[in-house]
Design a protein around this motif. Sequence first.
Motif, PDB file in Angstrom:
ATOM      1  N   UNK A 231      32.343  20.271  60.654  1.00  0.00           N
ATOM      2  CA  UNK A 231      33.181  19.072  60.485  1.00  0.00           C
ATOM      3  C   UNK A 231      34.653  19.473  60.429  1.00  0.00           C
ATOM      4  N   UNK A 232      34.896  20.625  59.848  1.00  0.00           N
ATOM      5  CA  UNK A 232      36.267  21.096  59.678  1.00  0.00           C
ATOM      6  C   UNK A 232      36.717  21.993  60.831  1.00  0.00           C
TER       7      UNK A 232
ATOM      8  N   UNK B 219      38.604  14.076  65.151  1.00  0.00           N
ATOM      9  CA  UNK B 219      39.813  14.757  64.687  1.00  0.00           C
ATOM     10  C   UNK B 219      39.401  15.708  63.577  1.00  0.00           C
ATOM     11  N   UNK B 220      40.217  16.695  63.337  1.00  0.00           N
ATOM     12  CA  UNK B 220      39.904  17.656  62.283  1.00  0.00           C
ATOM     13  C   UNK B 220      40.798  17.428  61.076  1.00  0.00           C
ATOM     14  N   UNK B 221      40.262  17.628  59.889  1.00  0.00           N
ATOM     15  CA  UNK B 221      41.066  17.502  58.683  1.00  0.00           C
ATOM     16  C   UNK B 221      42.320  18.367  58.786  1.00  0.00           C
ATOM     17  N   UNK B 222      43.402  17.833  58.253  1.00  0.00           N
ATOM     18  CA  UNK B 222      44.627  18.621  58.193  1.00  0.00           C
ATOM     19  C   UNK B 222      45.447  18.606  59.472  1.00  0.00           C
ATOM     20  N   UNK B 223      45.035  17.812  60.467  1.00  0.00           N
ATOM     21  CA  UNK B 223      45.754  17.851  61.746  1.00  0.00           C
ATOM     22  C   UNK B 223      46.999  16.962  61.744  1.00  0.00           C
ATOM     23  N   UNK B 224      46.788  15.688  61.463  1.00  0.00           N
ATOM     24  CA  UNK B 224      47.901  14.736  61.565  1.00  0.00           C
ATOM     25  C   UNK B 224      47.535  13.489  60.761  1.00  0.00           C
ATOM     26  N   UNK B 225      48.529  12.882  60.062  1.00  0.00           N
ATOM     27  CA  UNK B 225      48.197  11.767  59.143  1.00  0.00           C
ATOM     28  C   UNK B 225      47.402  10.632  59.784  1.00  0.00           C
TER      29      UNK B 225
ATOM     30  N   UNK C 145      45.292  10.751  62.017  1.00  0.00           N
ATOM     31  CA  UNK C 145      43.982  11.181  62.498  1.00  0.00           C
ATOM     32  C   UNK C 145      42.904  11.069  61.446  1.00  0.00           C
ATOM     33  N   UNK C 146      43.291  10.708  60.225  1.00  0.00           N
ATOM     34  CA  UNK C 146      42.306  10.695  59.140  1.00  0.00           C
ATOM     35  C   UNK C 146      41.278   9.590  59.325  1.00  0.00           C
ATOM     36  N   UNK C 147      40.066   9.870  58.964  1.00  0.00           N
ATOM     37  CA  UNK C 147      39.010   8.856  58.954  1.00  0.00           C
ATOM     38  C   UNK C 147      37.983   9.285  57.920  1.00  0.00           C
ATOM     39  N   UNK C 148      37.055   8.420  57.652  1.00  0.00           N
ATOM     40  CA  UNK C 148      36.069   8.720  56.623  1.00  0.00           C
ATOM     41  C   UNK C 148      34.706   8.939  57.273  1.00  0.00           C
ATOM     42  N   UNK C 149      34.156  10.113  57.067  1.00  0.00           N
ATOM     43  CA  UNK C 149      32.863  10.467  57.647  1.00  0.00           C
ATOM     44  C   UNK C 149      31.770  10.108  56.656  1.00  0.00           C
TER      45      UNK C 149
END
Lengths: 618, 351
Positions: free
Chosen positions: A297-298, A451-457, A459-463
């Motif tokens: 996931x990361x 998207x991967x965690x820590x990439x860009x604001x 890009x965040x989503x909830x898995x």
Amino acid sequence: MAKVARDPSHGSLVGERMNTRVNDFVIKIANVNGTGSASANGLLMKAIFRMGIPVVGKNFFPSNIQGLPTWYEIRVSRDGYLARSGEVDIMVAMNAQTYARDLAEMSAGGYLLYDSTWPREAQLARSDITLIGIPLAKLVNEAFTNIRARILMKNICYVGALAALLALELGVLEALLKETFSDKPKLIADNLRAIELGYRYASQHFDCPLPFRLERMNATADCIMADGNTLAALGCVYAGATIGAWYPITPSTSLMDAFKDFCERYRRDPVSGKQHYCIVQAEDELAAIGMVLGAGWNGARAFTPTSGPGLSLMNEFLGFGYYAEIPAVIFDVQRVGPSTGMPTRTQQADLLLAAYASHGDTRHVLLFPANPAECFSMAVTAFDLAERLQTPVIVLSDLDIGMNDWMVQKLNWDDRQTPDRGKVYTSDELRDMQLFHRYTDRDGDGIAYRTLPGTYPTGAYFTRGSGHSARATYTEDATEYQEVLDRLRRKHDYAKKLVPEPTVRRKDGLTTGVISIGSCDAAVLEALDRLACEGIELNYLRVRSFPFSSEVDQFLEQHRQIFVVEQNRDAQLKSLLLLETSADRDQLTSILHYGGMPIDSSFIVRGIRVALAKGEAA
Amino acid sequence: MTFMQKPKVSHSKLPRNELGLSIRDYEGSMSTLCAGCGHDSVTAALIQAIWELSIEPHLIVKMSGIGCSSKTPAYFVEGAHGINAVHGRMPSIATGANAANRNLYYIGISGDGDSLSIGLGQFAHALRRNVNMLYLIENNGVYGLTKGQFSASADVGSKAKKGAVNNQPPIDPILLALTLGAGFVGRGFSGDKDQLVPLIKAGILHNGFALLDVLSPCVTFNDHEDSTKSYAHTRRFDRPAVRTDFVPRKTPIQTVCEGGEAIPVELHDGSTIVLRKVSKDYNPVNRDEAYRYVQEHQKGGEIVTGLLYINEDQQEFHALNDTVSGALRDLPYAELCPGSAILEEIQHLYR
Ligand SMILES: Cc1ncc(C[n+]2csc(CCOP(=O)(O)OP(=O)(O)O)c2C)c(N)n1
Ligand code: SF4
Ligand SMILES: [Mg+2]
């Protein structure tokens, strides 16, 4: 002592014995486990390989550390057949406990070598085989004083005897020993001494070589001898996997051992010496798969090797990985079930479990290597597929492939090859984007962008494993839920175009065929050749992945009658074909082998012969 | 519609943190928990703490298992990736995620059922591995989401809403964490935000596994009389053992330390926490003494709160594994693949 090979009273099959069999026979060695026989047997096999002769070795060992019977079977095959033949021509009977069954298993005309330090001829009476008594214990006890050395060198001593009996080149043995113990000169000397003892005794007392004998060939030059777990681990290294999580279980343990060894050599930072990898010995398989999913996931390539019981434990998480669309690679080195079953025996009985592992409408992508070389290439493929399809990919190998040394073509690597990391938005792409929705099907192939965690604001989503919409929001709405679920099905169907195609051996006009899977391959290939000699010709398809690609449907359409050869009781491959293709129930006939020993070609020949005869009678 | 988006209104007058962000920028979607649920107060404290720490939202990773408590990562820092795993297994997800990229802030939210019942094994092992994360248990003594069954943290004698009395001894996450060797062990109460916010901040910045057990009453199933996890009971028996002040980087700490017995502990990023003993015979930097103190006081029915133990010198997961300082997931493929020449060399061994 009489030279047996000249003495007709020792057996009735003198005529057959005189019929020499060059580079085409089976040696089986019966040992007690924990006595260090593995290295002697490996040495013997490797030496034959080095003489350019096709050879394969199979280890039949108990789920025990010391004291129980264990066997090693070496098939020498000038024609390059690498499965078990179902015959035993030369038995090295080192375990008095198993004399009776070892003797019974031999083919007529064979030779049985035993330790004649103690008189045991009475136990070994069988008129159609020839006994070769060599006082192994006596020879080594006279030569070595150390107790451990005496135990170990007894094994090396029978290798020496076999060298004389089979015309194995001593120079090859010597070179191998020198390579193996390059930093232990004392061991080299001891081993050479033991070889010499056996060799001299056999040459002096018997007519050497026997009719079963070796002759140098040139058929192994571009081959290697390796087990599937090692090559799967190597595949993980070449695929760029950085994280491995596992919980020890036979027969998968050596996969992570090998990965660790490779990483220690090739995955250290050249400057700091720090690790470019992370291996976690988890508390159980639930945690192992959880770690792999967390890492996937990361954005890291992560994998876990396991076997049936571990795969059972991973079920809930596998469904999560499927539904939340997280890449993961799982190696299931199958062993005999149900439950703990026979942990050191081989089977292909996790197929249905793997295909639909976890509750709900879950389906996975599976790969079926048939030999160690495919363990390498399919490991690489598995990571590409897992990231391209954003889903767990399960590689189903088995104990036979994973732990036995097979002769396979040398591996190649194209340095221009780069991994397929799938659809992942970069920070630049995200910056230029209005809105990112995790689960929308932009490209129409069922695969959404992640998207991967820590990439860009933005890009965040909830898995989540709970109901979610295409926008990755929580939902309990039928339409929103189904939209995602239907796309997942489209994605799995699309996978048919990406997974490795089956191998097909087909002649036009034939309407009878065989479908098989994984480690059955070598036995099937030999069986088909043998049947062809009898005038029975069949086409052959080996499935290499699930979901089944269109070639499988084609093959099913082209053949009226198909034998499905597999190693489990419940015909799991047949069931999967019936569920997932246009196959007809009457069209498929099962040939099932599930006792735990690797399937042999004779079993398949018999099975097909009998079934065809029955069919004709009907 | 089962998902509620909070209206985005710009509050130009709201205070800004170092990044120029207001506290609203750290909120998540609307909570769907029961009105008055302790978990919502914990969420508010998390938002406050992260905002005050001025962490860029996308550098945070939120993780949870399953339960009412585990739903809450959706309710804070919308700009951060979140993952709601399966019941009791967030620790393994956290371990893998952290293994892939050690340079993000990992926050795991769990419940007492999630961590102490179904997930006890994973909780203990993530702690042992010293995965660098804040591990926050929202502890209400029951399984809220499945309607109020006792969890493993229920106290002996505590009564369920329908009258059943728990007679099995509780698993106390504080004593367990101290036993297992955690380097950061704290307890808070959802009803005491002033105490909780600095605990959360310290926990996020602690270099290693930071356990925060937060008593967080379930108003629907475990807030009645005879419950030992109710607001009233917790308020009555709350015994802060230490007060924790958080001093950001570059702030002189002398002033804060004046008066009382204060122990400053410097955190990995240069911030400092100052621990003030409320109770004289308490020592938050000695594991054995902390254990004894907590255990003795709990025998008397007291709930000891505060940053109960801290040790900033323990090696975290990556240090223990000797991994490179960058994120493993960002290593270029060229550095990971040994190439054809090495493959050739390796295969000599198989000849
Ligand atoms: C494998 C599995 N078993 C059971 C459940 C049902 N379940 C959901 S939440 C929960 C308990 C949650 O309790 P806790 O972690 O204390 O969270 P709370 O709701 O109290 O905040 C259970 C048993 C589940 N989701 N998964
Ligand atoms: S059931 Fe209890 S824990 Fe769950 S939301 Fe309601 S109050 Fe909170
Ligand atoms: Mg709870």
